[in-house]
Motif scaffolding. Structure first.
Motif, PDB file in Angstrom:
ATOM      1  N   LYS A  28       0.576  -0.889   0.211  1.00 55.57           N
ATOM      2  CA  LYS A  28       0.105   0.008  -0.183  1.00 55.57           C
ATOM      3  C   LYS A  28       1.489   1.277   0.246  1.00 55.57           C
ATOM      4  O   LYS A  28       1.838   1.165   0.806  1.00 55.57           O
ATOM      5  CB  LYS A  28      -1.330   0.276   1.217  1.00 55.57           C
ATOM      6  N   TRP A  30       1.040   5.279   0.631  1.00 53.84           N
ATOM      7  CA  TRP A  30      -0.121   5.965   1.229  1.00 53.84           C
ATOM      8  C   TRP A  30       0.398   7.597   0.702  1.00 53.84           C
ATOM      9  O   TRP A  30      -0.009   8.509   1.288  1.00 53.84           O
ATOM     10  CB  TRP A  30      -0.106   6.015   2.614  1.00 53.84           C
ATOM     11  N   THR A  95     -11.607   9.827   1.038  1.00 58.43           N
ATOM     12  CA  THR A  95     -11.810   9.010  -0.155  1.00 58.43           C
ATOM     13  C   THR A  95     -10.641   8.806  -0.676  1.00 58.43           C
ATOM     14  O   THR A  95     -10.605   6.955  -0.828  1.00 58.43           O
ATOM     15  CB  THR A  95     -12.956   9.641  -1.784  1.00 58.43           C
ATOM     16  N   ILE A  98      -9.291   5.544   2.253  1.00 55.19           N
ATOM     17  CA  ILE A  98     -10.067   4.956   1.918  1.00 55.19           C
ATOM     18  C   ILE A  98      -9.608   3.412   1.032  1.00 55.19           C
ATOM     19  O   ILE A  98      -9.838   2.362   1.436  1.00 55.19           O
ATOM     20  CB  ILE A  98     -12.097   5.285   1.820  1.00 55.19           C
ATOM     21  N   LEU A  99      -9.520   4.520  -0.498  1.00 55.30           N
ATOM     22  CA  LEU A  99      -9.068   3.447  -1.653  1.00 55.30           C
ATOM     23  C   LEU A  99      -8.206   2.858  -1.382  1.00 55.30           C
ATOM     24  O   LEU A  99      -8.004   1.313  -1.433  1.00 55.30           O
ATOM     25  CB  LEU A  99      -8.952   4.265  -2.628  1.00 55.30           C
ATOM     26  N   ARG A 101      -6.990   1.578   1.639  1.00 56.81           N
ATOM     27  CA  ARG A 101      -6.648   0.845   2.990  1.00 56.81           C
ATOM     28  C   ARG A 101      -7.436  -0.055   2.391  1.00 56.81           C
ATOM     29  O   ARG A 101      -7.055  -0.729   3.078  1.00 56.81           O
ATOM     30  CB  ARG A 101      -8.002   2.002   3.959  1.00 56.81           C
ATOM     31  N   GLN A 102      -8.452   0.382   1.352  1.00 55.79           N
ATOM     32  CA  GLN A 102      -8.896  -1.139   0.669  1.00 55.79           C
ATOM     33  C   GLN A 102      -7.851  -1.753  -0.109  1.00 55.79           C
ATOM     34  O   GLN A 102      -8.121  -2.904  -0.813  1.00 55.79           O
ATOM     35  CB  GLN A 102     -10.034  -0.904   0.002  1.00 55.79           C
ATOM     36  N   SER A 103      -6.745  -0.898  -0.493  1.00 62.72           N
ATOM     37  CA  SER A 103      -5.668  -1.879  -1.478  1.00 62.72           C
ATOM     38  C   SER A 103      -5.895  -1.099  -2.849  1.00 62.72           C
ATOM     39  O   SER A 103      -6.168  -2.108  -3.500  1.00 62.72           O
ATOM     40  CB  SER A 103      -5.020  -3.618  -1.249  1.00 62.72           C
ATOM     41  N   ARG A 104      -6.825  -0.891  -2.705  1.00 64.80           N
ATOM     42  CA  ARG A 104      -6.517  -0.011  -4.292  1.00 64.80           C
ATOM     43  C   ARG A 104      -6.380   1.085  -4.456  1.00 64.80           C
ATOM     44  O   ARG A 104      -5.861   1.883  -3.700  1.00 64.80           O
ATOM     45  CB  ARG A 104      -8.321   0.005  -4.840  1.00 64.80           C
TER      46      ARG A 104
END
Length: 435
Positions: A28, A30, A95, A98-99, A101-104
């Motif tokens: 991930k 960040w 947003t 969140i993306l 965090r969802q590995s997107r």
């Protein structure tokens, strides 16, 4: 990657057989959420909390007197606009978090929308009680970005073929110097432009000879060439051009050429179709380089020489010759960018007039992921940041002038280190090929 070993029953193989299953480890990043969050906090403090003096109304002028039809001026309340923009920026940053965090991945269009909103809020805050001329801001952006785009295209071609082109600054400066002299002597700006291409090609010729034939470190050669061209042009300017400025340093400049009908379209017309010949050549060059790199045999050979030269050699491509001539071509393109300074912007050669544009162009190459179109967009971003300081100075912005002077370089650092994410250069870039 992580390996997981498990025993399976006889129905799936021999008893006791070990099967190795590979699970992908997701890394991930960040960077984007953190950067967006920092700018969102800045927006809240600047746009929503800091009170600006003035009428409380910010005006955006959208058209010029030469347009087919005038667009009405856009007037917005400064404080309310800042509050709304700050809220939207916070939501986008959340947003993005969140993306991740969802590995997107955070889509690039999200970052583009974020940048547009932030800039709109900033201009509304800075122009409280004043007017921002949007066409003038964008016209200046294209003008200032033109030499950067030529330099970025030069860097894309060089690195795609396997040679790191640190010498873009020297190629731009050599092109500017020779264009001024030749155009002054011949009184023909077209001849000056052609001479600038030759000058840029000669600088890249030295880069290619030392790095490809004699295997000298490409970074060192590029840095040495920049210093050499800078010193040589400064010396010749003091000893040759200054004493004979009327003869050798008063070039004929390219006039602006307005394309009929297209130049009168609101916003788009003045920005794209009221430019000089060099700018129109730049449009064509971007299209040709992009098409050539990805849709022709020339581009396939060029990219293969920079990605896997040994494989290219086995199918009959002369790798070193391909590298040599394409690095020379890249120098000619950078030379046109140098000519833009003396034949369009200034009208004379001055010491170190490129002012680090070659290094910003190199940053645009990285930010654009070695793609001609993306590198062009990155160069336009840096051109916009440079022109923004001029516009804000005209409208009386409260931002200190020292900060505005460093704005293009701050944008460069954030773009390359913060927002560009993980990038991969051509695999063999910077590596000499020994057959």
């Amino acid at each position: 990657m992580t390996a997981v070993t498990s025993n399976v029953g006889s129905s799936h193989g021999a008893p006791g057989t070990s099967v190795v299953a590979l699970a992908t480890a997701v890394v991930k990043s960040w960077k984007a959420p953190i950067a967006l969050g920092i700018f969102a906090v800045i927006a809240v403090i600047l746009f929503a909390l800091v009170t600006r003096t003035g009428t409380g109304i910010s005006t955006f002028r959208l058209s010029t007197s030469q347009d087919f039809f005038p667009l009405p001026e856009l007037q917005v309340p400064t404080r309310a606009t800042g509050v709304v923009v700050s809220i939207l920026l916070i939501l986008i940053a959340a947003t993005a978090a969140i993306l991740v965090r969802q590995s997107r991945r955070v889509p690039i269009w999200v970052i583009v929308i974020y940048a547009i909103l932030f800039m709109f809020g900033f201009l509304a805050w800075a122009a409280s009680g004043g007017t921002v001329p949007i066409p003038g801001l964008l016209i200046g952006t294209v003008g200032l970005a033109t030499p950067l785009i030529f330099g970025a295209l030069s860097g894309v071609i060089s690195e795609r073929v396997g040679v790191v082109n640190i010498a873009i600054e020297g190629q731009l400066l050599a092109g500017a110097f020779v264009a001024a002299i030749v155009s002054s002597i011949t009184r023909q700006p077209v001849v000056g432009l052609l001479a600038a291409m030759v000058a840029g090609m000669l600088v890249s010729f030295v880069l290619a000879a030392f790095s490809i034939k004699y295997f000298v470190d490409q970074i060192i050669v590029g840095v040495v060439l920049n210093v050499l061209v800078q010193g040589l042009t400064s010396f010749l300017y003091s000893t040759l051009l200054s004493p004979n400025s009327q003869v050798l340093n008063s070039p004929i400049q390219f006039p602006r050429v307005n394309i009929p009908v297209l130049s009168q379209i609101p916003i788009i017309g003045p920005v794209l179709f009221q430019q000089t010949v060099i700018s129109y050549i730049m449009y064509v060059t971007v299209a040709l380089v992009y098409f050539g790199l990805f849709h022709t045999k020339w581009g396939l050979r060029l990219r293969s020489s920079g990605e896997h030269p040994q494989a290219a050699d086995t199918v009959g491509i002369n790798v070193n010759r391909t590298r040599f001539w394409n690095v020379s071509l890249a120098g000619a393109i950078a030379g046109m960018g140098g000519a833009y300074y003396t034949l369009v912007v200034v009208g004379a050669f001055n010491k170190e007039m490129t002012n680090g544009a070659g290094f910003i162009a190199l940053a645009a190459v990285i930010f654009g992921r070695w793609d001609p179109l993306r590198a062009t967009m990155a160069a336009l971003l840096f051109g916009f940041a440079t022109n923004l300081q001029n516009v804000l100075g005209v409208i009386g912005s409260p931002v200190p002038s020292e900060f505005m002077l460093m704005l293009p370089y701050v944008v460069t650092i954030f773009a390359v280190a913060g927002l560009v994410g993980r990038v991969r250069a051509p695999a063999a870039s910077g590596r000499p090929y020994i057959k």
